[in-house]
Design an enzyme around this catalytic site. Structure first.
Site, PDB file in Angstrom:
ATOM      1  CG  HIS A 128      -2.262  -0.399  -3.515  1.00 44.56           C
ATOM      2  ND1 HIS A 128      -2.587   0.916  -3.249  1.00 44.56           N
ATOM      3  CD2 HIS A 128      -2.652  -1.098  -2.414  1.00 44.56           C
ATOM      4  CE1 HIS A 128      -3.135   0.997  -2.057  1.00 44.56           C
ATOM      5  NE2 HIS A 128      -3.185  -0.208  -1.532  1.00 44.56           N
ATOM      6  CD  GLU A 164      -2.967   3.550  -6.189  1.00 45.55           C
ATOM      7  OE1 GLU A 164      -3.095   4.786  -6.246  1.00 45.55           O
ATOM      8  OE2 GLU A 164      -2.537   2.958  -5.173  1.00 45.55           O
ATOM      9  CG  ASN A 203      -4.009   4.305   0.414  1.00 46.05           C
ATOM     10  OD1 ASN A 203      -5.217   4.455   0.547  1.00 46.05           O
ATOM     11  ND2 ASN A 203      -3.419   3.130   0.557  1.00 46.05           N
ATOM     12  CB  SER A 257      -0.930   0.019   1.218  1.00 40.31           C
ATOM     13  OG  SER A 257      -0.186  -0.012   2.414  1.00 40.31           O
TER      14      SER A 257
END
Length: 797
Positions: free
Chosen positions: A146, A158, A197, A123
């Site tokens: 991800h 991702e 994120n 992450s």
């Protein structure tokens, strides 16, 4: 389209993410080997075996069918590394420790096939740093992948390359993730926490900070930052609980460690401090939903929210003030202006978090993403936003909003004193154009990716400013009435799109679909029924029939029901193939329409079922006739057997209004057949459906011949009714449910005739229609219908 042939995938790490990634792979029929450490006791692969078993208990369900867990092969790093040579893709998903990942890579590298791709599901760790110990031959085939949690439901993936990742392998993985896994792929730069994120957690921290400043409770903030703001319904604090407060804290720590003054030098670093309340909850073990408590706690049937001043949980349910509700319904330009100028604390809070989002995204665009497109799609797909930050900014008036943000920065109201980049003020009207999206790093507009896989998406999600032509204004229109558009993209296959709320089937829709069949038979190879949103059809439009019922009662409804049933038979016996392209809801009449088509193509996340019991009715558009026919067809493969066993499951599904919560489950319930196609990516549904229609036509399609249907008769009705008595007397169903289920039994068994009597489809539909209309006169059914129309919720009576 070149094909990356993934015959088997290895997932390394049987934790929450690894096991659920494996589950999603078997959902789409990709064989999986799930690895973990060897167990100290019992079977060597006990850790992976336990994780596989636990998949059956997780909510929301990571598996389309719980039984599919058996398709995942358990393995361990001590005995089974040789299996890696049989895998075309290896996904590492162990804990977020660089040293642990490096140690694992050294162990597995000699066993990975020379063509296979190795990808780390991290992450936020640096993909380049992760690649350092890899052999030189493997580095071109290594990247980050991800997934967002939960992997089955979250669209975003991702992909993050290193400087040594070869483009062809990234293209192969993007193609696989898109068409096989059904994901929306965004390529991110190798920066801390990547795109979603990085922007999303910064936004959540901003929201928490501003909520404290304005003195707003967690439940009020979630109401303000949920659907009303065009975001996920869980808002901010409930989202944190679902993600896990420890997981969120880990992502925050990555930002703190990697973006401080001595490393990334993010000008917003001061706002990355872990909120005190978050740290305290984690210290207490209140990690959110998985621990039973976080910002919220479930007490009995009630959801309580934390009151940090009291240090305890209190009743929740605070809502935005009515004036804020009205403001949030305005067009973007007026909405933002009113929020900014209002003295209402709730409005000031909303302007502050939106301003902070615009500011942060603009300052970091050049370093985290190739273009603004990746940022906006990442926030849509990863954080449930209807529009990404750049889209909203552009829709509200780029230069006007830019001036407001600059004024707040200059006044010291923003999170950082960092100025907006110069490109923001170069006279532009936004960052998305028909030619492409703005790349701050390259100083130019970049077009959408040109990979062949995207040619399968006739109408991909469009961004504000791209000026994409909506699906229902595309192609060549052949016919249109108030609720159905009939059109074609290629002049070969006709498309019928229901264009009304929830695509409810009204007399106007029935007439439009009949016209579509007539036109397709006259001049086209086939007909596809498809609409460009997450509803195929939610059923019959009861409200449209209310005036008829009020004037003439059930006798007035009977002719309309006959027209609907005639449509179903017309679709079934059309001389060209009719294909249902099902996405999202296909309930009641929508399910009936689909099952009468020659072929069904369903998106994985399709929810299919006969749900009329919820409004006190039985299926009235041929759904029960379909159940009787399918039972007879199945029984014919085993001559001499009783019909009742072939009816039992389908009867129960209709009587209990059971909905398949995936295309796989819908197939198990009998609403999809073995020849039907399940598509992982919702935007490929139309492409595949058109292909199925052409293929059926090319194969010399002929409609099924009408035939007589043997039915189970009165003895089967008596058997079913006997089983229903126990459910009624035990309080599991109401007396009215018992009555409705008995009527369903009468229809699917063919009425009061001897077992084995043969009947026509028209006879079964007449029986169905008579029972349907009789229920309309029942006071309990009328209560259910009115309750549904008034509240949208089923009435239990």
């Amino acid at each position: 389209m070149s094909r990356f042939n993934v015959r088997q995938v290895a997932v390394l790490g049987a934790g929450v993410m690894g096991a659920q990634i494996a589950a999603h792979l078997v959902n789409v029929r990709v064989p999986v080997v799930l690895f973990d450490l060897p167990a100290k006791e019992g079977p060597k692969s006990a850790i992976a075996l336990k994780a596989i078993e636990n998949l059956k208990k997780i909510k929301p369900a990571p598996l389309g069918l719980a039984a599919e867990a058996a398709r995942i092969r358990a393995a361990n790093y001590e005995d089974d590394l040789a299996l890696l040579a049989e895998c075309d893709l290896v996904i590492e998903a162990i804990a977020e420790r660089l040293d642990w990942k490096h140690a694992l890579y050294e162990k597995i590298a000699p066993h990975i096939a020379p063509h296979a791709i190795l990808a780390s599901n991290t992450s936020g760790l640096s993909i380049t740093a992760l690649s350092e110990p890899l052999p030189e031959a493997l580095k071109p085939r290594f990247c980050g992948i991800h997934f967002f949690n939960p992997p089955r439901y979250m669209q975003l993936v991702e992909l993050i390359p290193t400087p040594t990742t070869e483009a062809r392998y990234l293209d192969q993985l993007e193609t696989f993730a898109t068409t096989t896994l059904g994901k929306g792929v965004v390529r991110a730069k190798d920066t801390p926490n990547f795109i979603a994120n990085r922007v999303g957690i910064a936004g959540m921290l901003s929201t928490m900070r501003e909520a404290e400043q304005f003195g707003l409770s967690y439940d009020l903030v979630d109401d303000l930052t949920g659907k009303k703001l065009g975001r996920a319904s869980s808002g901010t604090f409930r989202t944190a609980d679902v993600v896990g407060l420890d997981t969120m804290a880990h992502v925050i720590r990555t930002m703190q460690d990697q973006l401080g003054p001595d490393r990334g030098n993010d000008p917003f670093h001061a706002s990355f401090a872990t909120p005190a309340v978050l740290a305290k909850l984690i210290e207490q073990g209140a990690l959110g939903q998985k621990a039973g408590a976080g910002f919220y706690k479930k007490v009995g049937r009630d959801i309580q929210r934390l009151d940090p001043a009291k240090g305890d949980y209190v009743a929740s349910g605070a809502k935005a003030e009515p004036i804020i509700d009205r403001i949030l319904k305005k067009a973007p330009a007026e909405r933002l202006k009113l929020l900014r100028e209002s003295t209402n604390p709730q409005a000031q809070f909303l302007w502050a978090i939106l301003r902070n989002a615009f500011h942060y995204a603009a300052v970091h665009l050049g370093s985290i993403a190739d273009s603004a497109r990746e940022v906006d799609l990442a926030m849509r797909w990863g954080f449930g936003m209807q529009q990404g930050p750049f889209e909203l900014w552009q829709a509200a008036g780029w230069q006007q909003v830019a001036g407001w943000v600059k004024a707040d920065i200059d006044a010291g109201k923003a999170l950082s004193s960092a100025p907006l980049p110069d490109w923001v003020f170069d006279g532009r009207s936004g960052v998305h154009t028909p030619e492409g999206s703005w790349s701050a790093a390259q100083g130019m507009y970049l077009p959408r990716p040109a990979l062949p896989v995207y040619r399968r998406q006739h109408f991909p999600e469009a961004l504000v400013g791209e000026n994409a032509v909506p699906a229902l204004k595309s192609g060549t229109e052949v016919f249109r009435n108030e609720e159905v558009r009939v059109w074609t993209l290629d002049g070969e296959v006709l498309i019928a799109s229901i264009d009304c709320k929830l695509h409810l089937i009204s007399p106007t829709v029935t007439a439009g679909l009949l016209k579509a069949v007539e036109l397709a038979e006259a001049s086209y190879q086939g007909l596809v029924i498809w609409s460009p949103d997450d509803v195929f059809s939610a059923g019959a439009n009861l409200e449209a029939l209310m005036p008829v019922f009020m004037k003439a009662g059930a006798k007035g409804i009977a002719p309309e029901e006959k027209k609907l049933q005639d449509l179903m038979l017309r679709v079934r016996y059309a001389s060209v193939p009719v294909v249902a392209a099902m996405r999202g809801l296909a309930l009641g009449g929508g399910c009936e329409l689909a099952v009468h088509c020659a072929r069904r193509v369903a998106a994985m996340e399709s929810y299919v079922g006969l749900v009329e019991v919820g409004v006190g009715l039985i299926p009235g558009g041929g759904g029960l006739a379909y159940i009787a026919r399918r039972a007879a067809e199945k029984a014919a493969t085993a001559p001499g057997t009783d019909l009742l066993p072939f009816l039992k499951d389908a009867f129960q599904a209709a009587a209990m209004a059971t909905v398949g919560t995936s295309a796989l489950e819908s197939r198990q319930l009998g609403y999809l057949q073995d020849a039907d196609v399940i598509v992982a990516h919702k935007d490929e549904l139309l492409h595949v459906a058109l292909g199925q229609a052409r293929a059926l036509a090319d194969a010399g399609y002929r409609p099924p011949q009408k035939s007589l249907i043997p039915v189970a008769g009165r003895s089967a009705i008596a058997t079913i009714r006997a089983s229903l008595v126990g459910m009624r007397d035990g309080g599991f169903i109401s007396a009215h449910d018992y009555h409705i289920a008995g009527l369903i039994a009468e229809v699917v068994c063919g009425g009061e005739v001897d077992a084995g009597t043969v009947v026509t489809e028209e006879y079964l539909m007449a029986l169905e229609r008579q029972r349907f209309c009789a229920l309309l006169e029942h006071p309990k059914t009328q209560e259910r219908i009115m309750g549904m129309l008034q509240t949208g919720k089923p009435v239990r009576n």
